[in-house]
Design an enzyme around this catalytic site. Structure first.
Site: not given
Length: 892
Positions: A92, A156, A575
């Protein structure tokens, strides 16, 4: 030099040349460039210090640079980096490098797989879009980053929609959120797109600039200056508009006053006075509406300012015609509406001023956090103590903190003892004891001791900076509920202007006489009443105040979406270790058989356990340290596989282990059977100690449940939520703890990677799941849950997998966060209901639908007042969240 034919492709390029001082330099550079093979033409400009080349073959910039340098000059180059996404291996890297190096202007490109970065050197005139396109063509992408912009000129919701549309149109932008309340845009895009983003905002009619790290205080000053200007303009408008209102409306409401005006100064002179005063109102305090509104209208992108500009100019223009050229108007329609134009401007400025004051309060939480940072630090240098600006403090410096002072930066205590008030980061009111080796957080208050700390994190790396950044990100986020508002507001102002035109036409052609007067008044009322300010402020103001209040309580929303999701949670999964419990095993029980000395037996126990690495051994040794017991010499320490440990202490044979080890030694444990059963029910595992073949004691070590856990679980049940526990502990211990805490569902004996599957099962069975963990080994489960909630320690706040970070280890913050989510979402719904219903109800009233039935018309002045009230109501309603307290917890 080869000749170029008309059909040959033409390549052109520009280089910035450094070092040229005279015409002979120009000649030398031109000569050097023309020597390069393929170059047909080279022209050098001394004034711009640039060279332009043309070639019939692709230009070799490396050769050009080499040739120029050989002639004694330099070519300006630029080095920059791109974050690359999608690379997984060395091939890559090679593909990305090859793709970048194909670009002629690139001199060198190095791609690093570990850092996922491409470091590129190229000539300064390169168009970075070429690089982005080359990388994307190779199958990879440029990593985007969060870019924060200050936006000026928005008034606005329709402004918000336009700015967002402009930002999203910029190539490379993956997401753009614009917040009217904070006047900021949060954009995800490559860093190289920053200038394009600013240009796009300017093209849309607004101003933008990148938010700098130290801009928070200057932004607050700027907002204060804007508020001061609004106050000044409001006073001017009121001083000028009140006489206009009295002259005109006083004459309508009080006949005697009408006669007084007519016989003293005269009606026409009264109109002249009103004209002068109204003109001053429109030119000075009202100028802002025309400066922004009319250009927006010409761009066919009208906003709130456009509505006010058109409405007031229509009333003013009609009044001018009536005053100076009344013969042009039909008989019976000669009336003036100067008071409408003047009072509308004054009332809208009043609304904006009140709104600005209220909006200032919505960001008080951030301002409070920013104010926590001391401006200087007392630093030790060369044996002396000097005061340094906080910006000059660097990691590793030794800093002195006196009693009552704030800690200037994050650091580690290297000298002294004290108590630190950490309420600002954890929400916990009880000061925390600090000694050598403990961490302190910048902004917290040193109570009574004298400390020296070594700076470990400064500037943007500090906990306080991370908290501020998280709160700002959450405040700038856009919730799913906002999607409907965005769709409506983009078209709202153009629709309103169309309705105003329809109103005018209907009243003019169908209405009673004087139809022109009725048509004008009602059209202006529609324009003024329908401003979508309240719609634009409904959601962001509530988010700002809600997330700010959360930060004060120690609840940090990293992602605004969590605000909406938390309210809809069905199950809270927790947990066990470190979340429900303390996370550190402690000695809970120790009993000896009659005839044994308790202190002596514990001394022997601790001495043997000091040779073990087991967590149980750690807890026993820590208890011995607390009692200041001296440890004895231990010989022949060994483990008994699957049963316990053995050793010799002062010639005595010691065994420590479970009941089956004692039975194997022929010892009876029934004397402790009742106590052992009780321990088992509490989730504890009893261990026995034998000395020289005699049962001596029973001991139990457990991870104790936090005191606050009981009330926290009860509060979750009171909110109608189910609670599940997911733990890697054995089923027996987990079930015992769940029984104590009245937890609904237990999933035990799971590895960290299996927690994700457990969360998925809960989602399939119950719906939306919030998972609460410590943010380290629970990262996959936090990411899988609909809302991931990480319990921090007060210092570790940058937990990437979590949507919400709780700054303290107190589980009570979970129901507090859920209650805050519910309160904020209810507040948003109230605001949206008001904003939509208000407009839906009052636009028809302004258009005059009640007139045929009840003879009711809405004056443009009352429309302006109602419009201002709408925005103030929305912001004031959001500010109620500042008083949010959360559930009340019973003492455990």
């Amino acid at each position: 030099m080869s000749l170029q034919t008309p059909s040959s492709p033409l390549y052109e390029g520009t280089l910035a040349i450094e070092g040229m001082t005279c015409a002979s330099c120009v000649a030398r550079v031109e000569k050097a460039l023309k020597k390069v093979e393929g170059i047909d033409e080279a022209s050098v400009n001394l004034a711009t210090e640039s060279a332009h080349v043309r070639s019939h073959t692709p230009i070799d910039y490396a050769q050009l640079i080499q040739s120029v340098e050989k002639a004694g000059f330099d070519v300006a180059t630029e080095s920059f980096e791109f974050n690359i996404e999608g690379m997984t291996c060395a091939s890559c890297v090679a593909r990305v490098e090859k793709a970048i190096q194909k670009i002629p202007e690139v001199i060198s490109a190095q791609v690093n797989l570990a850092t996922e970065k491409a470091s590129i050197q190229a000539i300064s005139s390169i168009d970075k879009k070429q690089i982005i396109q080359a990388i994307e063509k190779a199958g990879y992408s440029i990593a985007v980053q969060d870019i924060e912009l200050n936006i000026e000129g928005m008034t606005c919701a329709s402004c918000v929609a336009r700015v967002e549309k402009a930002l999203n149109a910029v190539e490379g932008v993956t997401r753009a959120n614009v917040n009217l309340a904070t006047e900021k845009a949060f954009v995800q895009a490559p860093a190289s797109k920053t200038e394009d983003l600013i240009a796009a905002v300017k093209k849309a009619g607004y101003n933008a600039q990148v938010v700098q790290a130290d801009q928070q205080s200057s932004h607050a000053k700027k907002k204060q200056q804007e508020q001061d200007v609004l106050k000044r303009d409001l006073i001017i408008a009121l001083v000028l508009a009140v006489p206009v209102f009295i002259l005109e409306m006083g004459s309508h409401m009080i006949p005697a006053f009408h006669h007084f005006i007519a016989h003293s100064i005269g009606t026409q002179n009264s109109w002249y006075i009103q004209f002068v005063l109204t003109t001053l109102v429109l030119i000075f305090p009202g100028r802002r509406f025309y400066q922004h509104g009319l250009p927006a209208l010409l761009r066919l992108a009208p906003d709130m300012n456009s509505l006010v500009a058109v409405g007031t100019l229509a009333a003013f223009g009609f009044s001018c015609v009536a005053t100076f050229a009344s013969q042009l108007l039909p008989q019976g329609t000669v009336h003036v509406y100067f008071e409408a134009a003047a009072v509308i401007v004054a009332l809208i400025l009043l609304g904006r001023f009140m709104e600005a004051k209220a909006k200032g309060k919505t960001s008080q939480a951030i301002q409070y956090l920013v104010g926590m940072q001391p401006k200087t630090a007392r630093v030790e240098r060369n044996g002396q103590t000097i005061d340094l600006p906080i910006s000059d403090v660097q990691t590793g410096m030794i800093i002195e903190i006196r009693p009552g002072e704030r800690c200037p930066v994050d650091g580690e205590v290297i000298s002294g003892n004290s108590y630190i008030d950490e309420a600002m980061i954890s929400g916990e009111p009880i000061p925390v004891a600090k000694q050598i080796g403990d961490q302190v957080v910048g902004g917290t208050i040193n109570q009574n001791g004298h400390l020296k700390i070594k700076a470990t994190a400064v500037g943007q790396d500090s906990v306080l900076a991370q908290i501020i950044h998280m709160v700002e990100q959450a405040q700038g986020s856009k919730l799913p509920i906002q999607a409907l508002v965005d769709k409506v507001t983009l078209w709202f102002v153009p629709v309103v202007m169309s309705l105003a035109v329809i109103t005018f036409l209907v009243w003019y052609f169908v209405g009673p006489e004087p139809s022109l007067t009725y048509a004008l008044v009602n059209a202006v009322a529609v324009l003024i009443i329908a401003c979508p300010c309240a719609m634009g402020l409904a959601t962001p103001t509530s988010i700002m105040v809600g997330t700010g209040r959360g930060a004060e309580l120690g609840v940090l929303f990293r992602k605004g979406e969590a605000l909406q999701q938390l309210k809809n949670t069905h199950v809270v999964a927790v947990d066990k270790t470190g979340t429900l419990t303390e996370g550190k095993p402690k000695l809970t029980n120790f009993e000896v058989v009659d005839g044994f000395d308790k202190d002596r037996v514990f001394q022997i126990l601790a001495s043997v356990e000091s040779k073990s690495e087991h967590p149980i051994a750690y807890a026993i040794v820590e208890a011995a340290k607390d009692l200041n017991l001296d440890l004895l010499d231990v010989e022949h320490f060994d483990s008994v596989t699957g049963a316990g440990i053995q050793a010799l202490v002062n010639g005595q044979q010691i065994y420590i282990g479970a009941d089956h080890l004692m039975h194997k030694l022929g010892l009876e444990t029934s004397i402790f059977s009742e106590l052992a059963e009780q321990m088992g029910n509490e989730g504890k595992t009893p261990l026995y100690i034998s000395i020289d073949q005699q049962l001596a004691a029973i001991v139990a070590v457990a991870d104790p449940i936090k005191d606050t856990t009981y009330s926290a679980i009860q509060a979750l049940h009171d909110l109608g939520l189910k609670v599940a526990m997911i733990t890697g502990d054995n089923r027996h211990t987990a079930t015992a703890i769940a029984k104590q805490l009245k937890i609904d569902h237990v999933i035990a004996e799971v590895m960290p990677e299996q927690k994700v599957q457990s969360v998925q099962e809960l989602q399939n069975a119950h719906g939306i799941v919030c998972f609460v963990g410590d943010g380290i080994n629970d990262a996959p489960a936090l990411a899988q849950a609909d809302v991931g909630m990480a319990i921090g320690t007060g210092t570790d706040v940058a937990i990437e997998a979590a949507d919400v970070v709780l700054m303290s280890g107190n589980l009570q913050m979970v129901p507090t966060a859920i209650s805050l989510s519910t309160a904020t979402m209810n507040n948003i719904r109230q605001n949206l209901f008001w904003a939509f219903v208000y407009n839906a109800a009052l636009i028809p009233v302004a258009a005059g639908v009640l007139y045929p039935f009840f003879g009711i018309l809405l004056s443009p002045m009352f429309a302006a007042g109602a419009m201002a009230l709408s925005s103030v109501f929305v912001v004031s309603n959001a500010l109620r969240l500042k008083g949010f307290k959360g559930p009340e917890f019973e003492e455990s």
